[in-house]
Design an enzyme around this catalytic site. Structure first.
Site, short mmCIF file in Angstrom:
data_model
loop_
_atom_site.label_atom_id
_atom_site.label_comp_id
_atom_site.label_asym_id
_atom_site.label_seq_id
_atom_site.Cartn_x
_atom_site.Cartn_y
_atom_site.Cartn_z
N HIS A 48 0.84 -1.20 0.00
CA HIS A 48 0.00 0.00 0.00
C HIS A 48 0.87 1.25 0.00
O HIS A 48 2.09 1.17 0.20
CB HIS A 48 -0.93 0.01 1.22
P1 TYD Z 1 -1.60 -2.80 7.34
O1 TYD Z 1 -1.18 -1.38 7.51
O2 TYD Z 1 -2.25 -3.17 6.05
O3 TYD Z 1 -0.35 -3.75 7.57
P2 TYD Z 1 1.09 -3.83 6.84
O4 TYD Z 1 1.22 -2.67 5.92
O5 TYD Z 1 2.06 -3.73 7.92
O6 TYD Z 1 1.18 -5.13 6.15
O7 TYD Z 1 -2.53 -3.18 8.56
C1 TYD Z 1 -2.99 -4.50 8.77
C2 TYD Z 1 -4.21 -4.46 9.64
O8 TYD Z 1 -3.91 -3.92 10.93
C3 TYD Z 1 -5.34 -3.60 9.06
O9 TYD Z 1 -6.54 -4.32 9.21
C4 TYD Z 1 -5.38 -2.39 9.93
C5 TYD Z 1 -4.76 -2.81 11.23
N1 TYD Z 1 -3.94 -1.74 11.81
C6 TYD Z 1 -4.40 -1.04 12.91
O10 TYD Z 1 -5.50 -1.29 13.43
N2 TYD Z 1 -3.63 -0.05 13.44
C7 TYD Z 1 -2.43 0.28 12.91
O11 TYD Z 1 -1.75 1.21 13.43
C8 TYD Z 1 -1.95 -0.45 11.77
C9 TYD Z 1 -0.64 -0.12 11.14
C10 TYD Z 1 -2.74 -1.44 11.26
#
Ligand code: TYD
Length: 131
Positions: A48
């Site tokens: 993302h």
């Molecule tokens: P995501 O940012 O997509 O993870 P990464 O980029 O590290 O692979 O987040 C994964 C899940 O965690 C998504 O459902 C949202 C949740 N999340 C939170 O609730 N709080 C946060 O601060 C973050 C980073 C993610």
């Protein structure tokens, strides 16, 4: 590409080393910290971009690769030193991959968690940022 490695202070000590992330070392004010761990072998994270938020990513344990794309350039950064942070500018697509066993990715961010700030579709990202 605006994203780059930022060397963190390393206070060396026979008792163990210490590194710091604080205001004045990174180009944004810290609002949130989260960390990724127990990533299964072959797993990847990220996938993302953020519209406004900036991040600093540190391999506080182990190693992994961060693949960045700002719409014009793609660059791979291997993180494996706790005293180096990868500054990720806004509008940059990120993928984290090739995690070693026991790797921990510490992320400090300029904003609170906000799903509205994410772009999770690569085509949509390219259509906005590759121009
Ligand atoms: P995501 O940012 O997509 O993870 P990464 O980029 O590290 O692979 O987040 C994964 C899940 O965690 C998504 O459902 C949202 C949740 N999340 C939170 O609730 N709080 C946060 O601060 C973050 C980073 C993610």
């Amino acid at each position: 590409m605006q994203s780059k490695i930022i060397k963190l202070p390393k206070i060396e000590d026979p008792r163990g080393n210490l590194s710091v992330i604080e205001k004045d070392i990174i180009p944004f004010a810290i609002k949130r910290t989260y960390f990724l761990y127990d990533v299964p072998s072959g797993g990847s994270r990220g996938g993302h971009a953020h519209k406004e938020q900036e991040s600093l990513i540190v391999a506080v344990a182990g190693s992994f690769d961060v693949v960045l794309n700002d719409g014009k350039q793609r660059k791979v950064f291997t993180l494996n030193r706790p005293y180096e942070g990868l500054y990720v500018a806004k509008g940059t697509w990120r993928e984290l991959e090739n995690f070693s066993s026991g790797a921990v990715s510490l992320v400090v961010s300029s904003g609170e968690y906000d799903e509205e700030d994410y772009i999770r579709d690569f085509e949509e990202f390219l259509s906005t940022y590759s121009k």
